[in-house]
Design a protein around this motif. Structure first.
Motif, mmCIF file in Angstrom:
data_model
loop_
_atom_site.group_PDB
_atom_site.id
_atom_site.type_symbol
_atom_site.label_atom_id
_atom_site.label_comp_id
_atom_site.label_asym_id
_atom_site.label_seq_id
_atom_site.Cartn_x
_atom_site.Cartn_y
_atom_site.Cartn_z
ATOM 1 N N VAL A 177 0.837 -1.205 0.000
ATOM 2 C CA VAL A 177 0.000 0.000 0.000
ATOM 3 C C VAL A 177 0.869 1.250 0.000
ATOM 4 O O VAL A 177 0.605 2.216 -0.729
ATOM 5 C CB VAL A 177 -0.943 -0.016 1.218
ATOM 6 C CG1 VAL A 177 -1.595 1.359 1.418
ATOM 7 C CG2 VAL A 177 -2.014 -1.085 1.045
ATOM 8 N N ASP A 178 1.925 1.261 0.810
ATOM 9 C CA ASP A 178 2.806 2.430 0.859
ATOM 10 C C ASP A 178 3.464 2.713 -0.478
ATOM 11 O O ASP A 178 3.731 3.873 -0.820
ATOM 12 C CB ASP A 178 3.871 2.245 1.940
ATOM 13 C CG ASP A 178 3.418 2.739 3.308
ATOM 14 O OD1 ASP A 178 2.373 3.407 3.391
ATOM 15 O OD2 ASP A 178 4.126 2.457 4.305
ATOM 16 N N GLN A 179 3.739 1.687 -1.255
ATOM 17 C CA GLN A 179 4.317 1.910 -2.582
ATOM 18 C C GLN A 179 3.343 2.710 -3.451
ATOM 19 O O GLN A 179 3.745 3.588 -4.207
ATOM 20 C CB GLN A 179 4.673 0.570 -3.212
ATOM 21 C CG GLN A 179 5.826 -0.132 -2.507
ATOM 22 C CD GLN A 179 5.825 -1.635 -2.664
ATOM 23 O OE1 GLN A 179 5.471 -2.149 -3.738
ATOM 24 N NE2 GLN A 179 6.210 -2.361 -1.634
ATOM 25 N N GLY A 180 2.045 2.414 -3.324
ATOM 26 C CA GLY A 180 1.050 3.185 -4.059
ATOM 27 C C GLY A 180 0.892 4.592 -3.527
ATOM 28 O O GLY A 180 0.682 5.545 -4.293
ATOM 29 N N ILE A 181 0.988 4.757 -2.216
ATOM 30 C CA ILE A 181 0.908 6.091 -1.627
ATOM 31 C C ILE A 181 2.074 6.948 -2.125
ATOM 32 O O ILE A 181 1.898 8.114 -2.498
ATOM 33 C CB ILE A 181 0.891 6.004 -0.093
ATOM 34 C CG1 ILE A 181 -0.429 5.387 0.379
ATOM 35 C CG2 ILE A 181 1.079 7.390 0.540
ATOM 36 C CD1 ILE A 181 -0.487 5.108 1.872
#
Length: 336
Positions: free
Chosen positions: A183-187
């Protein structure tokens, strides 16, 4: 176009105003950067609309192939979102995304899986089992797409407030502890848009997050900087230097973007600029690094095979930077 297709397009397709930089409250670095980001948004929605009205998934291809090369990948991303939503709304198994990827979209599988992640953010949790996520490595891109969606549409909470959910249920399986990292990669990818392609501002924003989250955020930002563009070589070299120990994460993200562009035949000048600045390679060379790192991947263990793949790519750029740091080109070299 049939009445049913017209209604489906009108009901499902979001309003284009949702992609306005002013509506989103994103930073405006320049009129050119704003136009680039808003064109990305319009292209995404064009792709969504083509797929929303399509009788069968591959009918969307004719419209998608008319989108300019620089933005066509975003159109395929939007189309995959629409088809994933249609799968969720279907009685039984719609198989729209599966059939879509059996056509031209197979070359855009990275972007398509991200688009499925957008759909995951819009459909009820009890319908998430309809999401098509069969690739044992790339399925984690769905969570990247979910993270991008949350940061793009709920920016105050996910970016400025640095909110992170305690857990997130999804149908892809694999090590549960890795979910929020994906998820953090997308953020991080969305933060390139929030920063209006201002590399210095992006770096400041990432540095405000807790240290354990920064590696994945930088990786996402590097992917967006290369795939979407908007910064010249001098800005990207400055970002790489400011990122310090996270420069290999920036390179890994840019390498992913280069690989996606090469696979789809969509390489444009700004991809060349970004890949050379962040990876020290051409897009084709970076894509080869990705492909080599895929060989003999282990099955999911404590870490998913996807993360092992990312680590191998990062290791390549870590060693390359130690051996021969890239020389910044003249600041007049700009993206196009």
């Amino acid at each position: 176009m049939s009445i049913v297709a017209t209604l489906r397009r009108r009901i499902l397709t979001p309003d284009v105003s949702e992609t306005s930089v002013a509506v989103r409250g994103f930073h405006v670095k320049s009129p050119e950067a704003r136009e680039r980001l808003e064109t990305v948004g319009r292209s995404f929605l064009d792709g969504f609309a083509y797929a929303a009205e399509a009788r069968v998934p591959t009918d969307a291809e004719a419209g998608l192939e008319t989108v300019s090369v620089a933005y066509r990948g975003f159109a395929y991303e939007g189309a995959a979102m629409a088809l994933a939503v249609r799968d969720a709304l279907s009685i039984g198994r719609g198989r729209h995304v599966e059939r879509f990827l059996g056509g031209r979209a197979g070359a855009h599988v990275y972007m398509a899986y991200v688009g499925v992640g957008w759909a995951m953010a819009r459909i009820p949790a009890f319908r998430r089992h309809t999401l098509y996520a069969t690739d044992p490595v790339l399925r984690w891109l769905i969570l990247d797409g979910w993270g991008f969606h949350q940061a793009y549409f709920h920016t105050d909470r996910y970016v400025h407030g640095r909110y992170r959910p305690e857990r997130l249920d999804w149908p892809g399986g694999g090590p549960s502890g890795y979910v929020l990292r994906a998820v953090d990669q997308g953020i991080g990818r969305a933060m390139w848009f929030v920063a209006g392609t201002d590399a210095a501002l992006l770096n400041t924003m990432v540095q405000r997050f807790p240290e354990p989250r920064r590696a994945d955020l930088y990786a996402g930002a590097g992917l967006a900087a290369c795939y979407a563009g908007g910064a010249d070589a001098a800005e990207l070299h400055a970002l790489r230097d400011a990122a310090g120990p996270y420069a290999p994460e920036l390179a890994q993200g840019a390498s992913f973007a280069a690989g996606a562009r090469v696979r789809a035949g969509l390489v444009v000048p700004h991809n060349e600029v970004a890949t050379r600045a962040l990876c020290g390679l051409t897009p084709a060379e970076a894509a080869a690094v990705n492909d080599d790192a895929l060989l003999d991947l282990p099955a999911d263990g404590d870490l998913p095979a996807y993360e092992v793949w990312r680590q191998r790519i990062r290791a390549h750029y870590t060693h390359s930077a130690t051996a021969s740091p890239a020389t910044p080109p003249a600041s007049s070299e700009r993206t196009r």
